[in-house]
Design a protein around this motif. Sequence first.
Motif, PDB file in Angstrom:
ATOM      1  N   ILE A 136      -3.558  -2.763  -2.861  1.00 20.56           N
ATOM      2  CA  ILE A 136      -4.967  -2.362  -2.834  1.00 20.56           C
ATOM      3  C   ILE A 136      -5.426  -2.147  -1.397  1.00 20.56           C
ATOM      4  O   ILE A 136      -6.058  -1.136  -1.063  1.00 20.56           O
ATOM      5  CB  ILE A 136      -5.840  -3.417  -3.541  1.00 20.56           C
ATOM      6  CG1 ILE A 136      -5.532  -3.432  -5.047  1.00 20.56           C
ATOM      7  CG2 ILE A 136      -7.318  -3.143  -3.306  1.00 20.56           C
ATOM      8  CD1 ILE A 136      -6.250  -4.515  -5.813  1.00 20.56           C
ATOM      9  N   THR A 137      -5.096  -3.105  -0.524  1.00 21.36           N
ATOM     10  CA  THR A 137      -5.481  -2.978   0.882  1.00 21.36           C
ATOM     11  C   THR A 137      -4.810  -1.765   1.515  1.00 21.36           C
ATOM     12  O   THR A 137      -5.416  -1.044   2.317  1.00 21.36           O
ATOM     13  CB  THR A 137      -5.090  -4.252   1.644  1.00 21.36           C
ATOM     14  OG1 THR A 137      -5.641  -5.389   0.979  1.00 21.36           O
ATOM     15  CG2 THR A 137      -5.589  -4.204   3.077  1.00 21.36           C
ATOM     16  N   PHE A 138      -3.560  -1.544   1.156  1.00 22.33           N
ATOM     17  CA  PHE A 138      -2.809  -0.418   1.711  1.00 22.33           C
ATOM     18  C   PHE A 138      -3.515   0.903   1.405  1.00 22.33           C
ATOM     19  O   PHE A 138      -3.733   1.732   2.288  1.00 22.33           O
ATOM     20  CB  PHE A 138      -1.397  -0.430   1.135  1.00 22.33           C
ATOM     21  CG  PHE A 138      -0.492   0.618   1.706  1.00 22.33           C
ATOM     22  CD1 PHE A 138       0.163   0.403   2.901  1.00 22.33           C
ATOM     23  CD2 PHE A 138      -0.290   1.816   1.056  1.00 22.33           C
ATOM     24  CE1 PHE A 138       1.001   1.361   3.449  1.00 22.33           C
ATOM     25  CE2 PHE A 138       0.540   2.786   1.576  1.00 22.33           C
ATOM     26  CZ  PHE A 138       1.187   2.547   2.780  1.00 22.33           C
ATOM     27  N   PHE A 139      -3.922   1.080   0.155  1.00 19.13           N
ATOM     28  CA  PHE A 139      -4.563   2.336  -0.220  1.00 19.13           C
ATOM     29  C   PHE A 139      -5.991   2.420   0.309  1.00 19.13           C
ATOM     30  O   PHE A 139      -6.488   3.518   0.605  1.00 19.13           O
ATOM     31  CB  PHE A 139      -4.550   2.504  -1.744  1.00 19.13           C
ATOM     32  CG  PHE A 139      -3.203   2.892  -2.293  1.00 19.13           C
ATOM     33  CD1 PHE A 139      -2.685   4.146  -2.063  1.00 19.13           C
ATOM     34  CD2 PHE A 139      -2.441   1.979  -3.012  1.00 19.13           C
ATOM     35  CE1 PHE A 139      -1.425   4.504  -2.558  1.00 19.13           C
ATOM     36  CE2 PHE A 139      -1.185   2.323  -3.505  1.00 19.13           C
ATOM     37  CZ  PHE A 139      -0.687   3.593  -3.273  1.00 19.13           C
ATOM     38  N   VAL A 140      -6.665   1.282   0.435  1.00 17.32           N
ATOM     39  CA  VAL A 140      -8.016   1.292   1.006  1.00 17.32           C
ATOM     40  C   VAL A 140      -7.997   1.838   2.428  1.00 17.32           C
ATOM     41  O   VAL A 140      -8.904   2.550   2.848  1.00 17.32           O
ATOM     42  CB  VAL A 140      -8.626  -0.125   0.960  1.00 17.32           C
ATOM     43  CG1 VAL A 140      -9.847  -0.219   1.856  1.00 17.32           C
ATOM     44  CG2 VAL A 140      -8.993  -0.483  -0.466  1.00 17.32           C
ATOM     45  N   PHE A 141      -6.950   1.497   3.188  1.00 15.56           N
ATOM     46  CA  PHE A 141      -6.830   1.993   4.556  1.00 15.56           C
ATOM     47  C   PHE A 141      -6.258   3.404   4.596  1.00 15.56           C
ATOM     48  O   PHE A 141      -6.639   4.211   5.443  1.00 15.56           O
ATOM     49  CB  PHE A 141      -5.942   1.053   5.376  1.00 15.56           C
ATOM     50  CG  PHE A 141      -6.682  -0.094   5.984  1.00 15.56           C
ATOM     51  CD1 PHE A 141      -7.025  -0.080   7.314  1.00 15.56           C
ATOM     52  CD2 PHE A 141      -7.040  -1.177   5.209  1.00 15.56           C
ATOM     53  CE1 PHE A 141      -7.713  -1.132   7.880  1.00 15.56           C
ATOM     54  CE2 PHE A 141      -7.731  -2.242   5.762  1.00 15.56           C
ATOM     55  CZ  PHE A 141      -8.073  -2.219   7.103  1.00 15.56           C
ATOM     56  N   LEU A 142      -5.331   3.708   3.718  1.00 18.75           N
ATOM     57  CA  LEU A 142      -4.614   4.981   3.793  1.00 18.75           C
ATOM     58  C   LEU A 142      -5.451   6.147   3.277  1.00 18.75           C
ATOM     59  O   LEU A 142      -5.438   7.234   3.860  1.00 18.75           O
ATOM     60  CB  LEU A 142      -3.306   4.884   3.005  1.00 18.75           C
ATOM     61  CG  LEU A 142      -2.351   6.070   3.143  1.00 18.75           C
ATOM     62  CD1 LEU A 142      -1.952   6.280   4.592  1.00 18.75           C
ATOM     63  CD2 LEU A 142      -1.121   5.858   2.280  1.00 18.75           C
TER      64      LEU A 142
END
Length: 733
Positions: A24-30
Amino acid sequence: MQSSEIDLKELIGILRRQSRLILITFFVFLIPAVLYLMLATPMYRATALISIDAGGSNLLDPGSIENSQSAILNSRVDGEVEVLRAEATVMAVVQAGDLISDPEFGPRLGLTEKITIALGMESAGDTLRQAVGLRPADPPSSERLVSNTVQKLSGATEIRRRGLTYLISVGVRSESPQRAADIANLYVATYIDRQVLTKSASIIAARDVLRSQTETARIELARLEDALNSFIDDNLARLEAESNNESISALRRQLEAAQSSKVESVSVLAASREAAARNDWASAAVTLGDAALEQLANEREALARRLSGETAGSQTAIDLQNALSDLDRSLGARLAEAQTSVEGELSALTQSETLAREQLREALLQSNMSSTVIADLFNLQQSASIARNQYQQLLARVQDLNALANVQIADARVVSEALPPTSPASPNKRLIIIMALTAALAMGVTLAFLNEYYIGGVTSTAQLANVIQARIPVAIPALPSSANERIPADEIMVSPLSQYSEGFRKLRLAVDTNLHQSLSERGVSEAERRKARVVLICSALPGEGKTTTAIALARTYAVSGQRTLLIDCDLRKPSVENYFKLPHQDGLIDYLTSQKPDADLVVTPVLDQLSNLEVITAGSRSTQPTDQLVNSPRFASLLEVVREAFDVIVIDSPPLLPVVDTRYLAQMADIAVLIVRFSNTTQGEVRDAAHQMQDALRPGVRMLGVLNRQTERRGKRGYYNGAYSGYYGDSTT
């Protein structure tokens, strides 16, 4: 297994458990980075390069730069950088290029104005102001429009000095490659024109102030100095031939050699500094001809290749990064040493050039030339010397100002014009993607560890000890995958030599040891010690392995030859009967709620089929609050009776946080064991349960903590929504 292997497994386990949060964090930043790259307007950057004559363009003394101090020259170059950035310079560029009418840099309508015009409401604001008695809003002034354009151009322009050289780059960003190059070239041309005008104006102003008093002396001094220099420079070859003096020829060659060597040294020093500025150590080593520096550069390149092949964040990568930092410091020290050597050579060459000039003049005066030449040369030198001593620095300055006022040139020149770039400078897609991926992964892993160690559940015995402030005897290991189909408590009998079974034997030893110490500290009588020890098994929430632990620990005691009784006191949601797969029969609840006299009541323990353990099940579900039952005299009487008949009594209690029953049971226990499931129960819930248990225990009675690593058969959400609600639900359900 080695500790490093255990740490690696735990690390992988944490990342697997927190994989959802990491993703989730990965996609929030990406996702924002990708959207930015898709929507951002490509910007092109064109750069023009100018060179600053740091010593000033003094036509009367072209070699004056050689006598200037390095700090002063550097300050002058830095000052020119600030002049280029000045608002007055930007304003001149805006006017020279008529950028106010430029569609990119000129004033543009904002989003509000565009919407207002599209809706036909551009005059609505003025109409409303007039309706309330106010005058219409003033249109933007020309000064404001110019100021907006100046701000836009300043924001799109990057001016910086190239290392310690006298080169300054002027870069301009624009949506059009050709427009970026045109404005960059216009910028440097405007700056040079303004520099000439500024220098001329300041010199003329200073000259006019001094001319009224020193005109005659200035003209004379200028004439004498020019005459002396011109005479020597113009007639040096003829004077050398006429004198036929080898020393004059040698001094002339020495002067020319010093000048040539000096130019070469300056070039080497500038090239090495430029290579060092871009971390090109190999080029710096080749330029300086330093073998030690070249060897260090090769070592660094090899180390960097090794580092690129390692996994980021690994111990090897960290070690290589530290070694790379040490090598960079060594490279910097060696480069500074080599450059200092070149600077020393440059200083020696400067001194040699100065000395050669002085010796040449003296040699000319003492050479065998015609009396006319000697007289002319002597007269010119003597007159200039007298003039300098008489008027000192004031008259010298007047002469310089007078000459410079007539032939003023700029202290800067264009060495590289800006060309239209072939690719956009921003957004840097590769850099942004790499940074987004790195930041997303780093933040995801960071949040995962924060959630694991501080926000989420307990993951280590040391962490559990800090949370509950009690002894942590053991962490119950997880069952191997081959035993997943069995009831965990059966592992004690089926695989007595397994790591899981050994964990419960360690728990039994810790319970016995702490019981013995606690009884000694409390001063319990010998008669009381001969009674059965009451071990209370509790947990903060349902689903933490409390019942499984109670059964496994009780079986461990029974297998050791001790008379052991297991009592299911979780009267709200009995489960021991289901664990042993016993047919339903009257149990503890029926005994405690019966209307028969105490003399006629009987509760019959059930024998465990795998061990000598005896079990008192809960029986039927209670129809009244169970805290009254476990706190009743009848239960206390029952407990006293069984303590005479057994060696160890293990009580399976309800969870602490949902119900109050366990706090009453704690008052009858000789020791309490708090079960905490690995990475399941939050630290706040564990801490609250521990405080409740410690407050309920009798003075001197100890509490142990156990970290249960056994994988939960169903999710924690199920316990909250299902099993948890069973403790509060209607008794008729």
